[in-house]
Scaffold this active site. Structure first.
Site, PDB file in Angstrom:
ATOM      1  N   SER A 135     -30.746  92.510  34.001  1.00  0.00           N
ATOM      2  CA  SER A 135     -29.623  93.388  33.671  1.00  0.00           C
ATOM      3  C   SER A 135     -30.187  94.769  33.360  1.00  0.00           C
ATOM      4  O   SER A 135     -31.374  94.894  33.056  1.00  0.00           O
ATOM      5  CB  SER A 135     -28.875  92.860  32.439  1.00  0.00           C
ATOM      6  OG  SER A 135     -27.833  93.750  32.070  1.00  0.00           O
ATOM      7  N   TYR A 162     -28.984  89.342  23.802  1.00  0.00           N
ATOM      8  CA  TYR A 162     -28.862  89.394  25.272  1.00  0.00           C
ATOM      9  C   TYR A 162     -29.880  90.381  25.867  1.00  0.00           C
ATOM     10  O   TYR A 162     -30.607  90.061  26.818  1.00  0.00           O
ATOM     11  CB  TYR A 162     -27.430  89.815  25.632  1.00  0.00           C
ATOM     12  CG  TYR A 162     -27.183  89.980  27.101  1.00  0.00           C
ATOM     13  CD1 TYR A 162     -27.078  88.873  27.943  1.00  0.00           C
ATOM     14  CD2 TYR A 162     -27.052  91.251  27.679  1.00  0.00           C
ATOM     15  CE1 TYR A 162     -26.853  89.032  29.303  1.00  0.00           C
ATOM     16  CE2 TYR A 162     -26.820  91.417  29.030  1.00  0.00           C
ATOM     17  CZ  TYR A 162     -26.719  90.309  29.840  1.00  0.00           C
ATOM     18  OH  TYR A 162     -26.494  90.466  31.182  1.00  0.00           O
TER      19      TYR A 162
HETATM   20  P1  NAP Z   1     -20.333  84.368  34.504  1.00  0.00           P
HETATM   21  O1  NAP Z   1     -19.254  84.903  35.383  1.00  0.00           O
HETATM   22  O2  NAP Z   1     -20.011  84.089  33.081  1.00  0.00           O
HETATM   23  O3  NAP Z   1     -20.961  83.063  35.185  1.00  0.00           O
HETATM   24  C1  NAP Z   1     -22.031  82.418  34.562  1.00  0.00           C
HETATM   25  C2  NAP Z   1     -22.491  81.262  35.407  1.00  0.00           C
HETATM   26  O4  NAP Z   1     -23.644  80.650  34.784  1.00  0.00           O
HETATM   27  C3  NAP Z   1     -21.464  80.163  35.554  1.00  0.00           C
HETATM   28  O5  NAP Z   1     -21.605  79.554  36.820  1.00  0.00           O
HETATM   29  C4  NAP Z   1     -21.861  79.187  34.451  1.00  0.00           C
HETATM   30  O6  NAP Z   1     -21.332  77.891  34.727  1.00  0.00           O
HETATM   31  C5  NAP Z   1     -23.389  79.251  34.577  1.00  0.00           C
HETATM   32  N1  NAP Z   1     -24.164  78.832  33.400  1.00  0.00           N
HETATM   33  C6  NAP Z   1     -24.115  79.328  32.143  1.00  0.00           C
HETATM   34  N2  NAP Z   1     -24.975  78.664  31.350  1.00  0.00           N
HETATM   35  C7  NAP Z   1     -25.598  77.746  32.124  1.00  0.00           C
HETATM   36  C8  NAP Z   1     -26.585  76.752  31.883  1.00  0.00           C
HETATM   37  N3  NAP Z   1     -27.115  76.577  30.659  1.00  0.00           N
HETATM   38  N4  NAP Z   1     -26.987  75.959  32.900  1.00  0.00           N
HETATM   39  C9  NAP Z   1     -26.462  76.128  34.146  1.00  0.00           C
HETATM   40  N5  NAP Z   1     -25.538  77.049  34.437  1.00  0.00           N
HETATM   41  C10 NAP Z   1     -25.100  77.852  33.440  1.00  0.00           C
HETATM   42  O7  NAP Z   1     -21.564  85.401  34.451  1.00  0.00           O
HETATM   43  P2  NAP Z   1     -21.923  86.659  35.368  1.00  0.00           P
HETATM   44  O8  NAP Z   1     -21.227  87.835  34.808  1.00  0.00           O
HETATM   45  O9  NAP Z   1     -21.751  86.315  36.787  1.00  0.00           O
HETATM   46  O10 NAP Z   1     -23.469  86.811  35.024  1.00  0.00           O
HETATM   47  C11 NAP Z   1     -24.439  86.123  35.807  1.00  0.00           C
HETATM   48  C12 NAP Z   1     -25.803  86.728  35.539  1.00  0.00           C
HETATM   49  O11 NAP Z   1     -25.758  88.120  35.783  1.00  0.00           O
HETATM   50  C13 NAP Z   1     -26.273  86.574  34.087  1.00  0.00           C
HETATM   51  O12 NAP Z   1     -27.664  86.324  34.061  1.00  0.00           O
HETATM   52  C14 NAP Z   1     -25.975  87.931  33.475  1.00  0.00           C
HETATM   53  O13 NAP Z   1     -26.851  88.231  32.423  1.00  0.00           O
HETATM   54  C15 NAP Z   1     -26.224  88.837  34.661  1.00  0.00           C
HETATM   55  N6  NAP Z   1     -25.537  90.121  34.584  1.00  0.00           N
HETATM   56  C16 NAP Z   1     -24.168  90.206  34.690  1.00  0.00           C
HETATM   57  C17 NAP Z   1     -23.555  91.454  34.659  1.00  0.00           C
HETATM   58  C18 NAP Z   1     -22.088  91.628  34.862  1.00  0.00           C
HETATM   59  O14 NAP Z   1     -21.620  92.779  34.874  1.00  0.00           O
HETATM   60  N7  NAP Z   1     -21.313  90.592  35.053  1.00  0.00           N
HETATM   61  C19 NAP Z   1     -24.318  92.614  34.445  1.00  0.00           C
HETATM   62  C20 NAP Z   1     -25.700  92.474  34.311  1.00  0.00           C
HETATM   63  C21 NAP Z   1     -26.295  91.230  34.393  1.00  0.00           C
HETATM   64  P3  NAP Z   1     -21.157  76.755  33.585  1.00  0.00           P
HETATM   65  O15 NAP Z   1     -20.571  77.444  32.385  1.00  0.00           O
HETATM   66  O16 NAP Z   1     -20.297  75.724  34.203  1.00  0.00           O
HETATM   67  O17 NAP Z   1     -22.535  76.245  33.324  1.00  0.00           O
END
Ligand code: NAP
Length: 254
Positions: free
Chosen positions: A140, A154
């Site tokens: 991130s 985080y």
């Molecule tokens: P999200 O929409 O909340 O999706 C998270 C995913 O991770 C879901 O599939 C969830 O499914 C899975 N997950 C969570 N904990 C888990 C575990 N212990 N084991 C296996 N699966 C797990 O999140 P997102 O926004 O797409 O973010 C994804 C990644 O991108 C993260 O690493 C986040 O830090 C990074 N990121 C996101 C943004 C953004 O703007 N969205 C910005 C910078 C970085 P289950 O709950 O069913 O396990």
């Protein structure tokens, strides 16, 4: 034009929604054999059905060693090995330091940082057998470059991923495996939607391109890092944030 990754076995953690789903879709559309990993089986199955192209779902908690190992074994059993790991699963509860229960720190670091390590460790014996082993981490901008109230744990986990990567890069190199990280800015996902419309509006306004990213923006960066053409890039980061980290002040955006 990148050399097609048709038939490559790809594990994407956290792929039932959000950025992981975008990564899974981009790879599946290119003909890769994608394993969608998340904890909620029904959501993983629904995602695999939606993405199609032979993608399948596996339910595992990547913060747990047994879960990570089961995930790697499933990829090998279903797809004949592992060529690419996209370690993307992450959580981002927002709590100020003063109010943070120490247990919440452990859960965030356990998922985002230890989960990365466990995913790489579990897939490593299989990546070693690939002629094009690739690891792509989703980090991130928050932590490595920027800060935001409520995300001390985080940010620490996302910076920690890069510290892990810089040593892993050297250890993995002798097996001809590369490891790199994509650093997204604010990308429209289910997780981000939970932070509310005001948050999304202010983030779009503070970005030179005046819009949030879409999940495919991250998927395309991951695809490049996983490609044959990225074969001499390792231990590096690509920021995909619409220029968000660059303005020095609000005036710079006017
Ligand atoms: P999200 O929409 O909340 O999706 C998270 C995913 O991770 C879901 O599939 C969830 O499914 C899975 N997950 C969570 N904990 C888990 C575990 N212990 N084991 C296996 N699966 C797990 O999140 P997102 O926004 O797409 O973010 C994804 C990644 O991108 C993260 O690493 C986040 O830090 C990074 N990121 C996101 C943004 C953004 O703007 N969205 C910005 C910078 C970085 P289950 O709950 O069913 O396990």
């Amino acid at each position: 034009m990148l050399t097609p990754i048709t038939g490559r076995s790809v594990v994407v953690t956290g792929a039932s929604k959000g950025i992981g789903k975008g990564i899974a879709r981009v790879f599946a559309n290119q003909g890769a054999k994608v394993l969608i990993v998340c904890r909620t089986a029904s959501e993983g199955e629904a995602c695999a059905a939606e993405i199609g192209n032979g993608a399948s779902a596996f339910s595992a908690d990547i913060s747990d060693w047994d879960g990570a190992q089961a995930m790697a074994e499933a990829a090998v059993a279903r797809n004949g090995g592992i060529d690419i790991l996209c370690a993307n699963a992450g959580i981002f509860p927002q709590t100020n330091i003063e109010d943070m229960d120490p247990g919440e720190w452990d859960v965030v670091l356990g998922t985002n940082l230890k989960g990365n390590f466990l995913s790489v460790k579990a897939c490593l014996p299989h990546l070693k057998k690939s002629d094009q082993g690739r690891v792509v981490l989703t980090s991130s901008i928050t932590g490595p470059v920027t800060g935001f109230p409520g995300w001390s744990h985080y940010g620490a986990s996302k910076s920690g991923q890069l510290g892990f990567m810089r040593t892993a890069c050297i250890e993995l190199a002798k097996h001809n495996i590369t490891i790199n990280a994509v650093l997204p800015g604010n990308v429209i996902t289910e997780g981000l939607a939970e932070l509310g419309e005001e948050y999304q509006k202010s983030m779009a306004a503070s970005t030179p391109l005046k819009k949030l990213g879409v999940v495919e923006d991250i998927g395309n960066a991951a695809l490049f890092l996983a490609s044959k053409e990225a074969n001499y890039i390792t231990g590096q980061t690509i920021i995909v944030d619409g220029g968000q980290i660059l303005p020095e002040s609000l005036e710079a955006l006017e």
